[in-house]
Design a protein around this motif. Sequence first.
Motif, PDB file in Angstrom:
ATOM      1  N   GLU A  11       0.707  -1.231   0.119  1.00  0.00           N
ATOM      2  CA  GLU A  11      -0.045   0.212   0.051  1.00  0.00           C
ATOM      3  C   GLU A  11       0.753   1.303   0.176  1.00  0.00           C
ATOM      4  O   GLU A  11       0.634   2.339  -0.681  1.00  0.00           O
ATOM      5  CB  GLU A  11      -0.888  -0.027   1.141  1.00  0.00           C
ATOM      6  N   LEU A  12       2.059   1.386   0.695  1.00  0.00           N
ATOM      7  CA  LEU A  12       3.119   2.323   0.756  1.00  0.00           C
ATOM      8  C   LEU A  12       3.479   2.556  -0.719  1.00  0.00           C
ATOM      9  O   LEU A  12       3.629   3.753  -1.150  1.00  0.00           O
ATOM     10  CB  LEU A  12       3.983   2.133   1.635  1.00  0.00           C
ATOM     11  N   VAL A  13       3.822   1.388  -1.436  1.00  0.00           N
ATOM     12  CA  VAL A  13       4.544   1.478  -2.469  1.00  0.00           C
ATOM     13  C   VAL A  13       3.483   2.252  -3.623  1.00  0.00           C
ATOM     14  O   VAL A  13       3.815   2.915  -4.451  1.00  0.00           O
ATOM     15  CB  VAL A  13       4.987   0.144  -3.127  1.00  0.00           C
ATOM     16  N   ASP A  14       2.108   1.915  -3.418  1.00  0.00           N
ATOM     17  CA  ASP A  14       1.035   2.255  -4.396  1.00  0.00           C
ATOM     18  C   ASP A  14       0.945   3.905  -4.208  1.00  0.00           C
ATOM     19  O   ASP A  14       1.015   4.674  -5.164  1.00  0.00           O
ATOM     20  CB  ASP A  14      -0.140   1.720  -3.884  1.00  0.00           C
ATOM     21  N   GLN A  18       2.438   7.300  -6.582  1.00  0.00           N
ATOM     22  CA  GLN A  18       1.851   8.546  -6.896  1.00  0.00           C
ATOM     23  C   GLN A  18       2.611   9.573  -6.642  1.00  0.00           C
ATOM     24  O   GLN A  18       1.925  10.755  -6.608  1.00  0.00           O
ATOM     25  CB  GLN A  18       0.310   8.355  -6.440  1.00  0.00           C
ATOM     26  N   GLY A  19       3.771   9.527  -5.848  1.00  0.00           N
ATOM     27  CA  GLY A  19       4.566  10.593  -5.719  1.00  0.00           C
ATOM     28  C   GLY A  19       4.151  11.144  -4.183  1.00  0.00           C
ATOM     29  O   GLY A  19       4.577  12.318  -3.830  1.00  0.00           O
ATOM     30  N   HIS A  63      13.205   7.097  -8.175  1.00  0.00           N
ATOM     31  CA  HIS A  63      12.559   5.885  -9.062  1.00  0.00           C
ATOM     32  C   HIS A  63      11.292   5.681  -8.862  1.00  0.00           C
ATOM     33  O   HIS A  63      10.803   4.349  -8.942  1.00  0.00           O
ATOM     34  CB  HIS A  63      13.762   4.875  -9.258  1.00  0.00           C
ATOM     35  N   ARG A  64      10.695   6.543  -7.729  1.00  0.00           N
ATOM     36  CA  ARG A  64       9.301   6.303  -7.117  1.00  0.00           C
ATOM     37  C   ARG A  64       8.248   5.514  -8.253  1.00  0.00           C
ATOM     38  O   ARG A  64       7.392   4.721  -7.892  1.00  0.00           O
ATOM     39  CB  ARG A  64       8.860   7.236  -6.378  1.00  0.00           C
ATOM     40  N   VAL A  73       9.444  -4.198  -1.264  1.00  0.00           N
ATOM     41  CA  VAL A  73      10.328  -3.098  -1.283  1.00  0.00           C
ATOM     42  C   VAL A  73      11.510  -3.264  -0.262  1.00  0.00           C
ATOM     43  O   VAL A  73      12.488  -2.791  -0.442  1.00  0.00           O
ATOM     44  CB  VAL A  73       9.500  -1.656  -0.538  1.00  0.00           C
ATOM     45  N   ALA A  74      11.343  -4.125   0.714  1.00  0.00           N
ATOM     46  CA  ALA A  74      12.364  -4.273   1.721  1.00  0.00           C
ATOM     47  C   ALA A  74      13.553  -4.950   0.833  1.00  0.00           C
ATOM     48  O   ALA A  74      14.684  -4.686   1.283  1.00  0.00           O
ATOM     49  CB  ALA A  74      12.051  -5.250   2.788  1.00  0.00           C
TER      50      ALA A  74
END
Length: 200
Positions: A11-14, A18-19, A63-64, A73-74
């Motif tokens: 969810e954090l990566v989502d 989106q910046g 590169h987000r 992500v880890a």
Amino acid sequence: MESLNNLTDEELVDLLNQGSGAAFTAIYDRYKVQLASNLLRMLKSADLAEEVLQELFMSLWEHRERIDRQQSVAGYLYRSAVNMSKNVYRKVAGDQRMREQLLLHFEYAQRSVDDYIHGKEAREALDRLINQLPPQQRQVYCLCKLEGKSYKEVSQLLNITETTVNSHIRNANKFLRGQLGNHPELIAVLLTTLMVQAIG
């Protein structure tokens, strides 16, 4: 921020895609301590570890939009940390000043081990503590930390997963760190062995 800290990595990566600066901060807070610790073990220099940590998270932000939520992500951060550390060593090969600085850290760490681990009382106290570990945990700890084998080598040798090896080392380290107050003569030995970890 409290609500973001309760989100999963996916969810954090989502949100990061989106910046979202808040999502970036949440990921940073979640992993900075362990990453800093890993970098310190690999680079043997607090200054270099801090520099690479900053570079690592700058790269994550840059590169987000391309970070895959299906990818851990880890895992992404830890692999990037290892690769960046290897790059540091490559740069060291061609930089006399950096080479001398790194050699000083290695020499100091080696002297600490040599000075203390060969002392009879320290060696005996360390053996007594290690013998208090559960049998397989003790075996894994000795192979990795005292004989210098990699997690992969120990995994294959004992026919267990690398995750299990890591779990044994983490639990052993936790126990041994908890014993430092009772055994001041072991502080240099244990802190050095807990820090040393080869770049895989």
